[in-house]
Design an enzyme around this catalytic site. Structure first.
Site, mmCIF file in Angstrom:
data_model
loop_
_atom_site.group_PDB
_atom_site.id
_atom_site.type_symbol
_atom_site.label_atom_id
_atom_site.label_comp_id
_atom_site.label_asym_id
_atom_site.label_seq_id
_atom_site.Cartn_x
_atom_site.Cartn_y
_atom_site.Cartn_z
ATOM 1 N N PRO A 65 0.846 -1.189 0.000
ATOM 2 C CA PRO A 65 0.000 0.000 0.000
ATOM 3 C C PRO A 65 0.886 1.246 0.000
ATOM 4 C CG PRO A 65 -0.068 -1.078 2.144
ATOM 5 C CD PRO A 65 0.710 -1.971 1.227
ATOM 6 N N HIS A 66 0.484 2.261 -0.720
ATOM 7 C CA HIS A 66 1.317 3.449 -0.839
ATOM 8 C C HIS A 66 0.463 4.659 -1.175
ATOM 9 C CE1 HIS A 66 1.035 1.656 -4.854
ATOM 10 N NE2 HIS A 66 1.082 2.891 -5.304
#
Length: 154
Positions: A65-66
């Site tokens: 996730p980013h």
């Protein structure tokens, strides 16, 4: 760039308990907020908004996730090995237990993409995933993440 360049030593967690993707993101946002000027809520909102655009579950039990977040002044990440894998809508349908959440400044593009590519390249390696899953504690995880450049020809 070694993963240890992106991950502060206190940003590595082993045995994180969470029952959903949102809980994982919330837990990692609390940790990440210690290393930047962003509030955990802002991190959660940015990462979940990015998740709505498309899954960050890359397969083989890995999720990355980013997001770009106000208050973040450099690209960095936090890592968690989950006690029980959670669904990240991975491309292979498997739940994820190795999570690296990457955060970048709002105006970051090339550095953010370079970090994503590096994390993806390292965690695509089966030997690296096995080492991370077998590490006894956070110190062992840090040692593995810090030494990965020596065993990675890329």
């Amino acid at each position: 760039m070694a993963l240890s360049d992106l991950l502060p030593p206190d940003g590595v967690i082993t045995g994180l308990s969470a029952s959903s993707r949102k809980q994982v993101v919330q837990s990692l946002a609390e940790v990440a907020a210690r290393f930047c000027n962003a509030k955990p809520r802002d991190i959660v909102d940015a990462v979940l908004e990015r998740e709505r655009l498309g899954s960050t579950g890359v397969g083989d039990g890995v999720a990355i996730p980013h997001a770009r977040v106000a208050g973040v002044d450099r690209v960095f990440g936090v890592f968690a090995r989950l006690r029980t894998p959670v669904d990240f809508d991975s491309i292979d349908g498997r739940p994820a237990d190795l999570i690296i959440m990457l955060l970048a400044p709002e105006d970051s593009t090339a550095e953010h993409l370079k970090a994503l590519a590096r994390v993806s390249r390292v965690l695509r390696r089966e030997d690296m995933r096995e080492l991370l899953r077998g590490a006894a504690d956070a110190d062992a995880l840090n040692a593995i993440l810090g030494g990965e450049i020596a065993s990675d020809a890329a």
